[in-house]
Motif scaffolding. Structure first.
Motif, PDB file in Angstrom:
ATOM      1  N   ARG A   1      18.207  10.529  12.649  1.00  0.00           N
ATOM      2  CA  ARG A   1      18.477  11.299  10.643  1.00  0.00           C
ATOM      3  C   ARG A   1      17.490   9.854  10.454  1.00  0.00           C
ATOM      4  NH1 ARG A   1      22.860  12.465   7.885  1.00  0.00           N
ATOM      5  NH2 ARG A   1      21.981  13.425   6.121  1.00  0.00           N
ATOM      6  N   TRP A   2      17.563   9.089  10.604  1.00  0.00           N
ATOM      7  CA  TRP A   2      17.123   8.109   8.752  1.00  0.00           C
ATOM      8  C   TRP A   2      15.187   8.155   9.591  1.00  0.00           C
ATOM      9  CZ3 TRP A   2      15.414   2.417  10.690  1.00  0.00           C
ATOM     10  CH2 TRP A   2      14.701   1.356   9.107  1.00  0.00           C
ATOM     11  N   ALA A   3      14.688   8.886  10.258  1.00  0.00           N
ATOM     12  CA  ALA A   3      13.306   8.846  10.877  1.00  0.00           C
ATOM     13  C   ALA A   3      13.371  10.658  10.026  1.00  0.00           C
ATOM     14  CB  ALA A   3      13.116   8.965  12.357  1.00  0.00           C
ATOM     15  N   TRP A   4      14.199  11.613  10.477  1.00  0.00           N
ATOM     16  CA  TRP A   4      14.002  12.030  10.442  1.00  0.00           C
ATOM     17  C   TRP A   4      13.972  12.953   8.568  1.00  0.00           C
ATOM     18  CZ3 TRP A   4      12.649  17.220  10.953  1.00  0.00           C
ATOM     19  CH2 TRP A   4      13.183  18.698  10.376  1.00  0.00           C
ATOM     20  N   GLU A   5      14.636  12.238   7.501  1.00  0.00           N
ATOM     21  CA  GLU A   5      14.726  12.016   6.266  1.00  0.00           C
ATOM     22  C   GLU A   5      13.431  11.659   6.119  1.00  0.00           C
ATOM     23  OE1 GLU A   5      16.462  13.589   4.574  1.00  0.00           O
ATOM     24  OE2 GLU A   5      18.451  14.408   5.909  1.00  0.00           O
ATOM     25  N   GLY A   6      13.412  10.411   6.747  1.00  0.00           N
ATOM     26  CA  GLY A   6      11.880   9.611   6.237  1.00  0.00           C
ATOM     27  C   GLY A   6      10.687  10.625   5.811  1.00  0.00           C
ATOM     28  N   LEU A   7      10.722  11.045   7.249  1.00  0.00           N
ATOM     29  CA  LEU A   7       9.570  11.784   7.520  1.00  0.00           C
ATOM     30  C   LEU A   7      10.074  13.774   6.318  1.00  0.00           C
ATOM     31  CD1 LEU A   7       8.599  12.616  11.493  1.00  0.00           C
ATOM     32  CD2 LEU A   7       7.516  11.155   9.754  1.00  0.00           C
ATOM     33  N   ARG A   8      10.513  13.661   5.805  1.00  0.00           N
ATOM     34  CA  ARG A   8      10.602  14.272   4.377  1.00  0.00           C
ATOM     35  C   ARG A   8      11.014  13.658   3.509  1.00  0.00           C
ATOM     36  NH1 ARG A   8      16.605  17.298   5.857  1.00  0.00           N
ATOM     37  NH2 ARG A   8      15.585  19.143   4.724  1.00  0.00           N
TER      38      ARG A   8
ATOM     39  N   PRO B   1       0.729  -1.474  -0.058  1.00  0.00           N
ATOM     40  CA  PRO B   1      -0.282  -0.568  -0.046  1.00  0.00           C
ATOM     41  C   PRO B   1       1.011   1.724   0.092  1.00  0.00           C
ATOM     42  CG  PRO B   1      -0.477  -1.394   1.624  1.00  0.00           C
ATOM     43  CD  PRO B   1       0.425  -2.172   1.224  1.00  0.00           C
ATOM     44  N   PRO B   2       0.248   2.453  -0.615  1.00  0.00           N
ATOM     45  CA  PRO B   2       0.697   3.334  -0.798  1.00  0.00           C
ATOM     46  C   PRO B   2       1.821   4.133   1.044  1.00  0.00           C
ATOM     47  CG  PRO B   2      -0.656   3.771  -1.646  1.00  0.00           C
ATOM     48  CD  PRO B   2      -1.054   2.791  -1.479  1.00  0.00           C
ATOM     49  N   ALA B   3       0.858   3.490   1.777  1.00  0.00           N
ATOM     50  CA  ALA B   3       1.621   5.073   2.832  1.00  0.00           C
ATOM     51  C   ALA B   3       2.588   3.965   3.191  1.00  0.00           C
ATOM     52  CB  ALA B   3       0.430   4.417   4.269  1.00  0.00           C
ATOM     53  N   LEU B   4       2.782   2.421   3.129  1.00  0.00           N
ATOM     54  CA  LEU B   4       3.962   1.468   3.517  1.00  0.00           C
ATOM     55  C   LEU B   4       5.200   1.554   2.572  1.00  0.00           C
ATOM     56  CD1 LEU B   4       2.592  -1.535   4.550  1.00  0.00           C
ATOM     57  CD2 LEU B   4       3.209   0.424   5.730  1.00  0.00           C
ATOM     58  N   ARG B   5       4.785   2.790   2.017  1.00  0.00           N
ATOM     59  CA  ARG B   5       6.283   2.276   0.662  1.00  0.00           C
ATOM     60  C   ARG B   5       6.522   4.238   0.532  1.00  0.00           C
ATOM     61  NH1 ARG B   5       3.198   1.972  -4.559  1.00  0.00           N
ATOM     62  NH2 ARG B   5       1.538   1.440  -3.813  1.00  0.00           N
TER      63      ARG B   5
ATOM     64  N   ALA C   1       7.575   5.320   6.323  1.00  0.00           N
ATOM     65  CA  ALA C   1       6.941   4.361   6.900  1.00  0.00           C
ATOM     66  C   ALA C   1       7.909   3.154   7.791  1.00  0.00           C
ATOM     67  CB  ALA C   1       6.778   3.339   5.709  1.00  0.00           C
ATOM     68  N   ALA C   2       9.534   2.838   7.426  1.00  0.00           N
ATOM     69  CA  ALA C   2      10.678   1.487   8.335  1.00  0.00           C
ATOM     70  C   ALA C   2      10.741   2.167   8.693  1.00  0.00           C
ATOM     71  CB  ALA C   2      11.808   1.305   7.257  1.00  0.00           C
ATOM     72  N   PRO C   3      10.834   3.125   9.235  1.00  0.00           N
ATOM     73  CA  PRO C   3      12.030   3.944  10.140  1.00  0.00           C
ATOM     74  C   PRO C   3      11.038   4.388  11.482  1.00  0.00           C
ATOM     75  CG  PRO C   3      12.226   5.370   9.823  1.00  0.00           C
ATOM     76  CD  PRO C   3      11.764   4.798   8.154  1.00  0.00           C
ATOM     77  N   ILE C   4       9.427   4.869  11.839  1.00  0.00           N
ATOM     78  CA  ILE C   4       8.350   4.413  12.233  1.00  0.00           C
ATOM     79  C   ILE C   4       7.882   3.269  12.667  1.00  0.00           C
ATOM     80  CG2 ILE C   4       5.950   5.130  12.454  1.00  0.00           C
ATOM     81  CD1 ILE C   4       6.558   7.702  10.578  1.00  0.00           C
TER      82      ILE C   4
END
Length: 135
Positions: free
Chosen positions: A98-105, A9-13, A17-20
């Motif tokens: 950092r992984w989460a920060w970049e993912g959220l961006r 699903p788009p939300a998991l892509r 998604a992975a760091p969260i």
């Protein structure tokens, strides 16, 4: 031909998604660990497969006890459980942040660890394993 990631699903892509997911799993594990003393028997916590096979401590042995002690303000006990892992934990948390920060961006981030750093990490783990099993 589509890859397995394309069928999610788009939300998991999304890059976050992975760091969260890792953060959520860590939070759930922390809630369980807070009320479960790993220093006492009779709980459901995974054991170390390396120790089960060899009888020796691996570089991460004591990490669960260390985390429990940190959550309860027992810093000296945490140091005794696994001082090398205690020193490495802030770096691991910084990488997760950092992984989460970049993912959220909206960006995918993979840390680049050079060959020298990989050798240094491996050598440190081997030396730590040998020393803690001899002393």
């Amino acid at each position: 031909m589509s890859s397995a990631a394309d069928r999610l699903p788009p939300a998991l892509r999304h890059p976050a998604a992975a760091p969260i997911g890792v953060f959520a799993a860590g939070l759930a594990g922390s809630f369980y660990l807070y009320g479960t003393n790993p220093h006492e028997p009779g709980h459901w916590l995974p054991g170390c497969p390396f120790r089960a096979v060899t009888g020796l401590l691996c570089p991460a042995c004591g990490g669960t006890r260390m985390t429990y002690d940190l959550m309860h303000g027992e810093f000296a006990a945490a140091w005794h459980d696994n001082s090398a892992l205690l020193l490495a934990a802030p770096f691991a948390l910084a990488l997760l942040g950092r992984w989460a920060w970049e993912g959220l961006r909206g960006r995918r981030w993979r840390p680049g660890i050079g060959v020298r750093a990989q050798v240094a990490i491996l050598a440190t783990a081997v030396v730590w394993t040998v020393l803690r099993n001899l002393l």
